[in-house]
Design a protein around this motif. Sequence first.
Motif, PDB file in Angstrom:
ATOM      1  N   ALA A   1       4.263   8.987 -19.491  1.00  0.00           N
ATOM      2  CA  ALA A   1       4.309  10.518 -19.576  1.00  0.00           C
ATOM      3  C   ALA A   1       2.787  11.079 -19.081  1.00  0.00           C
ATOM      4  N   LEU A   2       1.990  10.451 -19.936  1.00  0.00           N
ATOM      5  CA  LEU A   2       0.639  11.011 -19.662  1.00  0.00           C
ATOM      6  C   LEU A   2      -0.045  10.768 -18.327  1.00  0.00           C
ATOM      7  N   VAL A   3       0.380   9.274 -17.663  1.00  0.00           N
ATOM      8  CA  VAL A   3       0.024   8.968 -16.489  1.00  0.00           C
ATOM      9  C   VAL A   3       0.550  10.004 -15.427  1.00  0.00           C
ATOM     10  N   ARG A   4       1.705  10.006 -15.666  1.00  0.00           N
ATOM     11  CA  ARG A   4       2.402  11.220 -14.713  1.00  0.00           C
ATOM     12  C   ARG A   4       1.716  12.548 -14.768  1.00  0.00           C
ATOM     13  N   ARG A   5       1.309  13.008 -15.799  1.00  0.00           N
ATOM     14  CA  ARG A   5       0.705  14.204 -15.785  1.00  0.00           C
ATOM     15  C   ARG A   5      -0.536  14.312 -15.100  1.00  0.00           C
ATOM     16  N   THR A   6      -1.399  13.129 -15.354  1.00  0.00           N
ATOM     17  CA  THR A   6      -2.659  13.122 -14.743  1.00  0.00           C
ATOM     18  C   THR A   6      -2.537  12.893 -13.094  1.00  0.00           C
ATOM     19  N   VAL A   7      -1.453  12.255 -12.789  1.00  0.00           N
ATOM     20  CA  VAL A   7      -1.334  12.075 -11.263  1.00  0.00           C
ATOM     21  C   VAL A   7      -0.847  13.049 -10.585  1.00  0.00           C
ATOM     22  N   ALA A   8      -0.028  13.799 -11.363  1.00  0.00           N
ATOM     23  CA  ALA A   8       0.433  15.356 -11.032  1.00  0.00           C
ATOM     24  C   ALA A   8      -0.805  16.283 -10.673  1.00  0.00           C
ATOM     25  N   ALA A   9      -1.786  16.146 -11.396  1.00  0.00           N
ATOM     26  CA  ALA A   9      -2.950  17.043 -10.989  1.00  0.00           C
ATOM     27  C   ALA A   9      -3.758  16.654 -10.065  1.00  0.00           C
ATOM     28  N   ILE A  10      -3.607  15.304  -9.451  1.00  0.00           N
ATOM     29  CA  ILE A  10      -4.625  15.080  -8.451  1.00  0.00           C
ATOM     30  C   ILE A  10      -4.276  15.925  -7.196  1.00  0.00           C
ATOM     31  N   GLY A  11      -3.193  16.534  -7.120  1.00  0.00           N
ATOM     32  CA  GLY A  11      -2.803  17.364  -5.918  1.00  0.00           C
ATOM     33  C   GLY A  11      -2.610  16.657  -4.553  1.00  0.00           C
ATOM     34  N   CYS A  12      -1.799  15.505  -4.692  1.00  0.00           N
ATOM     35  CA  CYS A  12      -1.615  14.523  -3.169  1.00  0.00           C
ATOM     36  C   CYS A  12      -0.676  15.677  -2.348  1.00  0.00           C
ATOM     37  N   LYS A  13      -0.895  15.448  -1.271  1.00  0.00           N
ATOM     38  CA  LYS A  13       0.001  16.311  -0.133  1.00  0.00           C
ATOM     39  C   LYS A  13       1.283  15.960  -0.140  1.00  0.00           C
ATOM     40  N   LYS A  14       2.270  16.492   0.050  1.00  0.00           N
ATOM     41  CA  LYS A  14       3.699  16.151  -0.083  1.00  0.00           C
ATOM     42  C   LYS A  14       3.928  15.015   1.035  1.00  0.00           C
ATOM     43  N   GLY A  15       4.813  14.154   0.631  1.00  0.00           N
ATOM     44  CA  GLY A  15       4.964  12.857   1.427  1.00  0.00           C
ATOM     45  C   GLY A  15       3.766  11.710   1.362  1.00  0.00           C
ATOM     46  N   ASN A  16       2.881  12.189   0.695  1.00  0.00           N
ATOM     47  CA  ASN A  16       1.746  11.133   0.369  1.00  0.00           C
ATOM     48  C   ASN A  16       1.356  11.070  -1.033  1.00  0.00           C
ATOM     49  N   GLU A  17       2.403  11.272  -1.924  1.00  0.00           N
ATOM     50  CA  GLU A  17       2.232  11.269  -3.568  1.00  0.00           C
ATOM     51  C   GLU A  17       1.978   9.825  -3.754  1.00  0.00           C
ATOM     52  N   VAL A  18       1.550   9.653  -4.931  1.00  0.00           N
ATOM     53  CA  VAL A  18       1.364   8.260  -5.691  1.00  0.00           C
ATOM     54  C   VAL A  18       2.709   7.992  -6.124  1.00  0.00           C
ATOM     55  N   THR A  19       3.078   6.646  -5.938  1.00  0.00           N
ATOM     56  CA  THR A  19       4.536   6.252  -6.366  1.00  0.00           C
ATOM     57  C   THR A  19       4.299   5.447  -7.560  1.00  0.00           C
ATOM     58  N   ILE A  20       5.135   6.087  -8.556  1.00  0.00           N
ATOM     59  CA  ILE A  20       5.108   5.242  -9.873  1.00  0.00           C
ATOM     60  C   ILE A  20       6.135   4.372 -10.084  1.00  0.00           C
ATOM     61  N   LEU A  21       5.866   2.951 -10.359  1.00  0.00           N
ATOM     62  CA  LEU A  21       6.737   2.070 -10.735  1.00  0.00           C
ATOM     63  C   LEU A  21       6.778   1.527 -12.062  1.00  0.00           C
ATOM     64  N   PRO A  22       7.693   2.066 -13.059  1.00  0.00           N
ATOM     65  CA  PRO A  22       7.694   1.712 -14.453  1.00  0.00           C
ATOM     66  C   PRO A  22       8.121   0.069 -14.314  1.00  0.00           C
ATOM     67  N   THR A  23       7.538  -0.498 -15.483  1.00  0.00           N
ATOM     68  CA  THR A  23       7.654  -1.911 -15.705  1.00  0.00           C
ATOM     69  C   THR A  23       8.013  -2.160 -17.246  1.00  0.00           C
ATOM     70  N   PRO A  24       8.666  -3.197 -17.656  1.00  0.00           N
ATOM     71  CA  PRO A  24       8.816  -3.173 -19.142  1.00  0.00           C
ATOM     72  C   PRO A  24       7.797  -2.984 -20.090  1.00  0.00           C
ATOM     73  N   THR A  25       6.601  -3.452 -19.700  1.00  0.00           N
ATOM     74  CA  THR A  25       5.578  -3.269 -20.893  1.00  0.00           C
ATOM     75  C   THR A  25       4.263  -3.009 -20.277  1.00  0.00           C
ATOM     76  N   HIS A  26       3.352  -2.603 -21.359  1.00  0.00           N
ATOM     77  CA  HIS A  26       1.786  -2.266 -20.743  1.00  0.00           C
ATOM     78  C   HIS A  26       1.400  -3.581 -20.161  1.00  0.00           C
TER      79      HIS A  26
END
Length: 210
Positions: free
Chosen positions: A79-104
């Motif tokens: 959740a924290l990472v998603r908030r940080t990434v959302a604040a980057i301001g990537c252009k639509k269609g060029n966003e960061v792709t978040i891929l969840p995994t089982p563990t840190h």
Amino acid sequence: DFATFQRRTVNEKRYDFLITAPHLYYLAQRQAGYRVVARVDARELYAVIVVRKNSPINSLRDLCGKKMTTPARLALMTALVRRTVAAIGCKKGNEVTILPTPTHDAALLNAYKRTSDAAGFVSYTLKMAAPAIRNSMRIIGRTESTPHIPVSVAPWIDRETAGKFTKILLSLKKTKEGRAALKKTGYPGFKAATPQEYDVMEPYAKSINY
């Protein structure tokens, strides 16, 4: 997984003691009556975002259009990472792709093995990683902070037992055996805590859709 853990905590009443992410404690306290007795004796909890040392990615802005691995979807650090990434301001269609995994650790290993361009996870994961992995990675950013990991007891645990349990936790860093146990966790020790410290977790808890 997080959803099963939450169901077992709230509905099935399986656990006498919890050491868990702050947002999950917040829910356990309000939905099942758990009471915090201690927390990790460190100032803050936050995620770091890392890349390989030889990666061309040098800033958070460079993540636009790239793939990033994180812990599970419901993890606080995700959740924290998603908030940080959302604040980057990537252009639509060029966003960061978040891929969840089982563990840190899995999130870190994906970036280390180049199956993702970057990874975001709780800061001490990198500290606890094998030297070959740790020394191959570079931190390019970090998230905002939250209170550190709490330890809580179930409402059916009597005050005397809870008191003994808390005393043991708080004394770990004072003995050789305790310090050895703490070293394996990466925690510096535990200190007393109050429920009010975790009121700030409400927005993160509300965002969880089990």
